[in-house]
Design a protein around this motif. Structure first.
Motif, short mmCIF file in Angstrom:
data_model
loop_
_atom_site.label_atom_id
_atom_site.label_comp_id
_atom_site.label_asym_id
_atom_site.label_seq_id
_atom_site.Cartn_x
_atom_site.Cartn_y
_atom_site.Cartn_z
N GLU A 143 1.19 -1.22 0.00
CA GLU A 143 -0.13 -0.21 -0.08
C GLU A 143 0.57 1.07 -0.43
O GLU A 143 0.14 2.58 -0.12
CB GLU A 143 -0.60 0.05 1.23
CG GLU A 143 -0.39 -0.25 2.53
CD GLU A 143 -0.52 -1.15 3.28
OE1 GLU A 143 -0.28 -2.25 4.49
OE2 GLU A 143 -0.04 -2.70 2.24
N SER A 144 2.61 1.22 -0.28
CA SER A 144 2.70 2.32 0.07
C SER A 144 3.38 2.90 -1.64
O SER A 144 4.24 3.73 -1.61
CB SER A 144 4.58 2.52 1.19
OG SER A 144 5.21 1.10 0.44
N TYR A 198 -11.49 -0.93 -7.67
CA TYR A 198 -11.58 0.19 -7.17
C TYR A 198 -11.23 -0.31 -5.79
O TYR A 198 -11.08 0.83 -4.97
CB TYR A 198 -13.29 0.79 -7.50
CG TYR A 198 -13.35 1.45 -6.52
CD1 TYR A 198 -13.50 3.11 -7.01
CD2 TYR A 198 -14.11 1.80 -5.60
CE1 TYR A 198 -13.85 3.82 -6.56
CE2 TYR A 198 -14.40 2.76 -4.97
CZ TYR A 198 -14.21 4.27 -5.55
OH TYR A 198 -14.72 5.71 -4.72
N VAL A 199 -11.84 -1.52 -5.31
CA VAL A 199 -12.10 -2.24 -4.19
C VAL A 199 -9.91 -2.30 -3.32
O VAL A 199 -9.90 -1.90 -2.15
CB VAL A 199 -12.61 -3.48 -4.18
CG1 VAL A 199 -12.28 -3.89 -3.20
CG2 VAL A 199 -13.93 -3.62 -3.80
N ALA A 200 -9.33 -2.52 -4.38
CA ALA A 200 -7.83 -2.08 -4.29
C ALA A 200 -7.43 -1.03 -3.60
O ALA A 200 -6.77 -0.80 -2.73
CB ALA A 200 -7.01 -3.00 -4.93
N ASN A 201 -7.90 -0.07 -4.13
CA ASN A 201 -7.51 1.19 -3.37
C ASN A 201 -8.41 1.48 -2.48
O ASN A 201 -8.01 2.45 -1.76
CB ASN A 201 -8.24 2.44 -4.60
CG ASN A 201 -6.83 1.67 -6.10
OD1 ASN A 201 -5.55 1.82 -6.23
ND2 ASN A 201 -7.12 1.93 -7.13
N ILE A 219 -19.96 9.38 0.29
CA ILE A 219 -19.23 9.53 1.97
C ILE A 219 -17.89 9.76 0.46
O ILE A 219 -17.20 9.25 0.05
CB ILE A 219 -19.41 8.19 2.21
CG1 ILE A 219 -20.60 8.16 3.02
CG2 ILE A 219 -18.29 8.82 3.35
CD1 ILE A 219 -20.74 6.57 3.58
N PRO A 220 -17.04 10.49 0.92
CA PRO A 220 -15.74 11.03 0.51
C PRO A 220 -14.76 10.36 0.90
O PRO A 220 -15.07 9.10 1.39
CB PRO A 220 -15.60 12.41 1.59
CG PRO A 220 -16.37 12.88 2.05
CD PRO A 220 -17.60 11.94 2.12
N TYR A 221 -14.02 9.75 -0.79
CA TYR A 221 -13.01 8.60 -0.22
C TYR A 221 -12.26 7.76 0.57
O TYR A 221 -12.05 7.22 1.64
CB TYR A 221 -12.24 9.20 -1.60
CG TYR A 221 -10.85 7.83 -2.21
CD1 TYR A 221 -11.85 6.27 -2.95
CD2 TYR A 221 -9.77 7.54 -1.98
CE1 TYR A 221 -11.55 5.56 -2.70
CE2 TYR A 221 -8.78 6.53 -2.87
CZ TYR A 221 -9.51 5.70 -3.12
OH TYR A 221 -9.10 4.71 -3.78
N ASP A 222 -11.87 9.19 1.24
CA ASP A 222 -10.36 8.84 2.13
C ASP A 222 -11.44 8.87 3.88
O ASP A 222 -10.89 7.81 4.17
CB ASP A 222 -10.08 10.94 2.33
CG ASP A 222 -8.65 10.49 1.19
OD1 ASP A 222 -8.34 9.60 1.38
OD2 ASP A 222 -8.61 11.71 0.91
N LEU A 223 -12.24 9.61 3.72
CA LEU A 223 -13.66 9.50 5.11
C LEU A 223 -14.13 7.27 5.08
O LEU A 223 -13.76 7.07 5.97
CB LEU A 223 -14.41 9.90 5.03
CG LEU A 223 -15.79 10.33 6.93
CD1 LEU A 223 -14.14 10.28 7.62
CD2 LEU A 223 -16.23 11.16 6.17
#
Length: 677
Positions: free
Chosen positions: A188-189, A336-339, A495-499
């Motif tokens: 993920e990095s 999309y789920v991977a991200n 819902i915002p992506y990051d949230l």
């Protein structure tokens, strides 16, 4: 330097006035039988900034000085240790944390802190720290201190008599444990398209066996370089000599959730439509597929893993399989789920081998011995593994996934290594039908190149069909065109992506729902109703089963996940009903037999109970008629007898005979005659 370290260890106190390091040394002598004193760099920096800086720039000398200071303190009040007790100084909490890919020449011989994931670990071997060489001619002893990352330092001739007859004296030499491992960038990095870099690291003495393949760790150590053996070029290889290793929790908590974030998450959970909002926020650029998105959302949140008093583990992860025609956005959903998932690894079935999915045995460059290297399912432990093109994998590779799906572990027996690695992973896979497109008139197992044993391990199997429908087609076309035009309201999630990412991580870490009495009653009632509603046929044979305990387990997991979506600690009746609806919808599409009844045998065995009974009847008929012809049972008689026994029409019987031949249960010694194998 030694006196400054001794002053720090004696005099450093916390806010309450406790002597931190004197107390830790007391604990080492009494409570924890370890030989390492963990020292927080931030404490040293606040006490003596110059010394802290010196430690980073000249670590070898500084660490040796600190260990000498520890020996001085051990021998004075209040400790007064008389025996020889060697204690290592282990430093942690350095100001900067690096990724493996950021290690460069400027870090050589510096004390650095690196974060990564362990992909392989070697066995523990003895390393000669102090080698004593004896001259065979005059008996002179010569001592040479060794470094773990360099070749053996050996005197060329005797210091006393000049003889070359020299041998290592194992008795007098001092050995400590040695282990090497490979540290790699966390998936993920990495930004898209980047190759994960790795660095080999060395563990010594009491640090060995503190980490396993698949663990995420924070390592403090000195970056060393050694000349590449194969090369004559002036190029060196990086090696990390580990000073301190700390395991980062296996839970999904790489995301920093601040108190403000937590407040937002709690506020969000109070919304009445929170479940719908989450479902709508998954891949908003893809039109429709609400049921599929709901199933994926439940898999992202997951149920609760429980360990019973007798040691039995009940898994909490729900596995999802997407099957469908080409061009229905299966891969887009997975991407999309991977991200979105806080810890996810994406792989494609075509390019993954069994070893790449589970674990491989490879030769370690350092020691030459065989070591285990973790694969996708082990690296995604505690997270989500996304496997695209699931049907394109070879049978041998797919069989490796069986154990990981059900037992949540990966057992390996290769090159003399027998090990079991954790793989507590949610698997979301996508597959295409065998012949390109889906045929409504055939059962799912017939069209999928997947064994029924594997199919039955998935809690949710969704069919994504591409059927022409004027109204739907117009909506899809309109949606895709608006997405292409970049209209914000079409692709903006509720819902915002990051949230949402933080919401999932928070729920998985902090919310552990328990079934309420009402939810238990609801699930029990559904299970009993389905089993009771079965029409018992008069003829003996395999009976159709509408639902098994496996689906019951899936219902519980999905109910818990539904409660987690609302951040609720209790699973209510509504949660149970939502799970039942999903399972019911799935069974109605993929597990219906010729007469329209739900039959789990289609998933478990690959054929409905009705078909299994017909096949058994046909095999018995062929057995009985084998003696009538010279070469076996004549085809006409078999078809006639099968029609009378109610197996089906001539066409159906011929089709069943073809299937039996393909399965290798009967053969044709001569055209038109059959024998049972």
């Amino acid at each position: 330097m030694i006196s400054r370290f001794a002053k720090f260890l004696r005099e450093y106190v916390d806010d309450e006035g406790n002597e931190v390091y004197i107390n830790r040394l007391k604990d080492l002598l009494t409570v924890t039988p370890k030989r390492s004193l963990a020292i927080d760099w931030a404490h040293l920096n606040s006490f003596d900034p110059e010394l802290a800086e010196e430690l980073l720039n000249n670590p070898e000398e500084a660490i040796a000085s600190c260990e000498d200071a520890i020996q001085i303190i051990l021998r004075e009040p209040p400790l007064l240790v008389e025996r020889d007790f060697k204690v290592h100084a282990r430093f942690y909490n350095l100001p900067n944390t690096l990724l493996v890919k950021e290690l460069g020449s400027e870090h050589i011989n510096r004390l650095i802190q690196v974060e990564g994931i362990i992909t392989r670990v070697s066995e523990v071997k003895p390393f000669v720290e102090k080698a004593v060489f004896v001259c065979k001619d005059c008996g002179n002893e010569m001592t040479r201190l060794q470094r773990p990352y360099e070749n053996l330092v050996k005197p060329t001739k005797c210091d006393a008599c000049g003889s070359r007859n020299i041998e290592l004296d194992v008795e007098k030499s001092r050995f400590i444990n040695f282990q090497s491992f490979r540290l790699q960038d966390r998936p993920e990095s990495l930004k898209g398209g980047q190759m994960p870099r790795f660095v080999d690291a060395i563990l010594l003495d009491d640090l060995v066996d503190t980490a396993l393949p698949g663990d995420r760790v924070l390592v403090t150590g000195i970056l060393r370089v050694i000349l590449e053996k194969r090369e004559k070029m002036p190029i060196f290889k990086k090696v990390l000599e580990v000073n301190h290793i700390e395991q980062l929790s296996k839970e999904i908590e790489e995301l920093e959730i601040s108190p403000e974030d937590e407040q937002k998450i709690r506020e969000l959970a109070k919304r009445k439509d929170i479940v719908d909002a989450i479902v709508d926020s998954i891949a908003p650029a893809i039109w429709g597929h609400r049921i599929v998105k709901k199933g994926i959302a439940l898999a992202l949140f997951g149920g609760v893993q429980r360990v019973l008093p007798d040691g039995t583990k009940l898994r909490g992860e729900s596995h999802v399989l997407l099957v469908g025609d080409p061009g229905v956005a299966k891969s887009q959903l997975l991407r999309y789920v991977a991200n979105l998932a806080p810890r996810a690894i994406y792989t494609s079935g075509k390019s993954s081998s069994a070893a790449g999915l589970t674990a491989a045995a490879v030769r370690d460059e350092f020691t030459g011995s065989w070591v285990l290297e973790a694969g996708v399912l082990v690296l995604a432990d505690g997270g989500i593994a996304l496997i695209d093109e699931f049907d394109k994998m070879s049978d041998r590779d797919r069989s490796a996934i069986h154990e990981a799906l059900e037992q949540q572990s990966v057992s390996i027996s290769k090159a003399g290594i027998t090990a079991t690695l954790n793989a507590r992973t949610t698997v979301i896979a996508a597959a295409n039908p065998k012949f390109g497109r889906f045929n409504r008139h055939k059962s799912l197992p017939e069209q999928l190149d997947l064994p029924p044993t594997l199919l039955s391990r998935f809690d949710l199997i969704f069919l994504l069909l591409d059927e022409p429908d004027e109204k739907i087609d117009a909506s899809i076309a309109e949606h895709i065109l608006r997405v292409r035009r970049g209209e914000a309201e079409v692709v903006t999630p509720k819902i915002p992506y990051d949230l949402l990412k933080k919401y999932i991580a928070y729920a998985r870490k902090n919310v552990h729902p328990v079934l309420s009495r009402e939810a238990m009653e609801e699930i029990k009632r559904y299970y009993v109703k389905m089993r009771k509603g079965l029409k018992r046929s008069d003829d003996e044979g395999v009976q159709p089963i509408p639902i098994t305990a496996r689906q019951l387990e899936a219902l519980i997991r999905l109910s818990e996940a539904h409660a987690r979506m609302r951040l609720s600690e209790t699973v209510t009746r509504e949660d149970a009903r939502a799970a039942i609806e999903l399972i019911e919808a799935m069974m109605r599409t993929i597990a219906v037999d010729e007469e329209g009844n739900i039959d789990v045998s289609i998933l478990e065995v690959g054929k409905s109970s009705k078909k299994l009974n017909k096949i058994e009847k046909l095999v018995d008929i062929i057995k009985n008629l084998e003696s009538e012809g010279d070469y076996g049972a004549p085809a006409e008689k078999v078809i006639e007898a099968a029609k009378q026994a109610g197996v089906g029409s001539k066409r159906e019987v011929e089709k069943l005979i073809e299937e039996l031949k393909a399965d290798g249960r009967i053969y044709e010694p001569r055209a038109g005659f059959y024998r049972v194998l």
